[in-house]
Scaffold this motif. Structure first.
Motif, PDB file in Angstrom:
ATOM      1  N   THR A   1       0.806  -1.597   0.098  1.00  0.00           N
ATOM      2  CA  THR A   1       0.416   0.017  -0.111  1.00  0.00           C
ATOM      3  C   THR A   1       0.703   1.255   0.337  1.00  0.00           C
TER       4      THR A   1
ATOM      5  N   THR B   1       2.674   7.086  -4.557  1.00  0.00           N
ATOM      6  CA  THR B   1       1.945   6.712  -6.006  1.00  0.00           C
ATOM      7  C   THR B   1       3.174   6.927  -6.836  1.00  0.00           C
TER       8      THR B   1
ATOM      9  N   LEU C   1      -8.467   7.217   3.803  1.00  0.00           N
ATOM     10  CA  LEU C   1      -8.065   7.261   2.858  1.00  0.00           C
ATOM     11  C   LEU C   1      -6.520   6.331   3.108  1.00  0.00           C
TER      12      LEU C   1
ATOM     13  N   GLN D   1      -3.032   6.149  -2.237  1.00  0.00           N
ATOM     14  CA  GLN D   1      -4.371   6.943  -2.402  1.00  0.00           C
ATOM     15  C   GLN D   1      -4.073   8.871  -2.825  1.00  0.00           C
TER      16      GLN D   1
ATOM     17  N   LEU E   1      -5.826  10.460  -5.684  1.00  0.00           N
ATOM     18  CA  LEU E   1      -7.102   9.951  -5.646  1.00  0.00           C
ATOM     19  C   LEU E   1      -8.111  11.329  -5.875  1.00  0.00           C
TER      20      LEU E   1
END
Length: 455
Positions: free
Chosen positions: A158, A161, A446, A450, A453
Motif C-alpha cells: 500500500t 504513488t 484514505l 492514494q 485519488l
C-alpha cells in the motif's frame, strides 16, 4: 467502575515526571465506583489567561484565595501570585502552594468572570490512552516497513504513488529494501515538520527511507534498575517521521523535540516548540499529540498561536491525532476547525481504540504499523506485559492515531510533489476524494497509495 489499570500506569508516569503535575479527578478518587475516566491533566497551582485579562484574573484569584481562608499565604513578596509570560498574548498566573488547586479556582473564576476567561495549564501528551494505542513490540525478523516505502518491491503493497531510485541499505539491522526511496534534492520542494519527541541518533542507519530527515536529538535511553534501556515513548517522533517518509519519499522532514519526559508537557511549555516549528515555514505540520480539556474548551495557548502565527501563514496545513479513547469527546488540538483531525482504521473498520464523531475529518491506517525504532532493551510498564523485557533491533510494531496522522500528511505531500498543488489545495482535493470513498459507520478514509485519488 474505577479507573482501569492501564490508564493509571500511563498517567502516573506523567505525574511522576512533570513537576507540579496533577490529574482531575485526583488520584485519591480513582478507586471510587463513579470515577471511570480522567477528565484532564494540569499544573497544580497555575492558571492561564490572556494578557488583556491578566489584571482582572489576578485580582479575582487573590480575592478567592482570601475568601477561602488562605489570605495569610499571600502575605509577603515571596508569596504573592506570580505572573509569568508565556507568549505575547498569554500569561501564566501561579498561586502560592497549599492554597487552592487550579480546578477549585477555575470553578469560582468561571462564575465571576465567565467560562474560558481563565483555563488550566493543561498537559498535552503523545500518550496516555491516546497515542500510542499500545506499547511498541518487536516485529518478526526480516519485517519491512508497513506502509512500505513508495516504490519498494517488498513489504506492504500500500505504498504511495511517487517513484524511487535503486540503491542498497546499510546499518546495524537486517531490514533490506530492494529499492531505496527517493531522497536528496528532489525532497526540497515540500517541507514537513513533526512536533514530537525528537529524532533518534543516526536515524537513517538501517532505515534508508529516513535518509536526509533531520531533527532535534532525542533522549532515547534511561536507567532502569541499573540497566540502560529505551525510555518510555522514545522513538515516537522517529516512527512518525518514518511513516511520513514512506508515504512521501520526496518530502523534506524535520522532527522538532517538544516532549522530553514521559511523552508529555504543559501546553505553556509546548508553545516554544510550536513557534520553532512555524519558524521553519513548513507546508505541513504534524501534531501526533492530543489532550482532553476542562469543560472541553479549546487550549488557550493554541488559540493564541493561531491568532498570532498560523493565520498569517498562507497555505500551511496542520494535522493532529484525535486520540485513542474510543470516545466521541473532543480532543485538542485536533478539534480546531483549522486542523485536519485524523482517526485510525484497521482495514475497512474503525480501529477499536480510535476516537470518532462528526468532528473527525478523515481516517487512515493506524494499527500494527511497522517502522523505525531505537536499538536496545525495552521494559514494559503496562499490563499485561508489565516488568517483561523485549529486545529491539531498529524496528517496531506500533499503533495509535498518532501514526495515522503521518499517512494523511504524507499523502498530501506526495500529491504536492506530483501535481504542483500547494498544501491547502492538495489537502482539500484529498479530503474531498476521501469523503467520496467514505466507509459507512466510519467516515472519510484514505490509504497509502492514494495520493492522486480523485485526479
Amino acid at each position: 467502575m474505577p479507573v482501569d489499570e492501564r490508564m493509571r500506569v500511563q498517567i502516573e508516569l506523567i505525574l511522576e515526571n512533570l513537576d507540579d503535575a496533577a490529574a482531575y479527578p485526583a488520584r485519591d478518587r480513582w478507586d471510587r465506583p463513579e470515577v471511570d475516566d480522567i477528565d484532564y491533566l494540569y499544573r497544580e497551582y497555575a492558571i492561564l489567561a490572556r494578557e488583556r485579562d491578566a489584571d482582572r484574573v489576578e485580582h479575582a484569584i487573590a480575592r478567592i484565595i482570601k475568601e477561602a481562608g488562605y489570605g495569610d499565604a499571600l502575605e509577603g513578596h515571596e508569596h504573592r501570585i506570580r505572573r509569568e509570560r508565556v507568549s505575547a498574548g498569554v500569561v501564566r498566573l501561579v498561586s502560592p502552594r497549599d492554597t487552592l488547586l487550579a480546578p477549585a479556582l477555575l470553578d469560582r473564576l468561571d462564575h465571576d468572570l465567565g467560562a474560558g476567561v481563565a483555563t488550566p495549564d493543561h498537559i498535552v501528551f503523545v500518550c496516555p490512552y491516546s497515542c500510542p494505542e499500545t506499547e511498541p513490540q518487536p516485529p518478526p525478523p526480516g519485517s519491512q516497513p508497513s506502509p512500505a516505502p513508495a516504490g519498494s518491491t517488498t513489504g506492504s503493497t500500500t505504498g504511495s504513488t511517487t517513484g524511487s531510485t535503486t540503491g542498497s541499505t546499510t546499518g546495524s539491522t537486517a531490514f533490506r529494501l530492494l529499492i531505496k526511496p527517493e531522497t536528496g534534492r528532489k525532497a526540497e520542494g515540500v517541507s514537513v515538520v513533526v512536533v514530537d519527541t525528537g529524532l533518534i541518533a543516526d536515524a537513517a542507519d538501517g532505515h534508508p527511507w529516513l535518509d536526509g530527515v533531520q531533527g532535534a536529538p532525542e533522549d532515547t535511553y534511561t536507567e532502569f534498575d541499573g540497566e540502560k534501556v529505551i525510555a518510555p515513548y522514545a522513538g515516537h517522533g522517529t516512527f512518525v517521521a518514518g511513516v511520513a517518509r514512506c508515504v512521501a519519499p520526496r518530502a523534506t522532514v524535520y522532527v522538532e523535540r517538544a516532549f522530553a519526559k514521559a511523552g508529555a508537557d504543559y501546553e505553556s511549555s509546548l508553545l516554544h516548540s510550536l513557534e520553532h516549528a512555524l519558524d521553519r515555514y513548513p507546508d505541513l505540520l504534524i501534531w501526533p499529540f492530543t489532550t482532553s480539556t476542562r469543560r472541553d474548551l479549546p487550549l488557550l495557548t493554541f488559540d493564541d498561536l493561531f491568532e498570532r502565527r498560523t493565520r498569517q501563514l498562507k497555505g500551511v496545513v496542520m494535522l493532529a491525532a484525535v486520540g485513542n479513547d474510543y470516545s466521541r469527546r473532543l480532543m485538542w488540538p485536533a478539534a480546531y476547525p483549522e486542523v485536519i483531525s485524523v482517526g485510525a482504521v484497521n482495514g475497512r473498520e474503525r480501529a477499536a481504540f480510535s476516537n470518532y464523531g462528526s468532528w473527525v475529518d478523515v481516517y487512515a491506517p493506524g494499527q500494527d504499523l511497522i517502522n523505525a525504532f531505537p536499538v536496545g532493551t525495552y521494559v514494559y510498564r503496562e499490563p499485561p506485559r508489565r516488568g517483561t523485557r523485549a529486545q529491539f533491533d531498529g524496528m517496531a510494531v506500533w499503533g495509535g492515531t498518532s501514526f495515522a496522522v503521518p499517512i494523511v500528511a504524507g499523502l498530501i505531500a506526495a500529491r504536492m510533489s506530483a501535481t504542483g498543488e500547494n498544501a491547502q489545495q492538495a489537502a482539500d482535493s484529498l479530503l474531498q476524494a476521501a469523503r467520496g470513498q467514505a466507509i459507512p459507520g466510519v467516515g472519510a478514509v484514505l490509504y497509502p497509495g492514494q495520493a492522486l485519488l480523485g485526479r
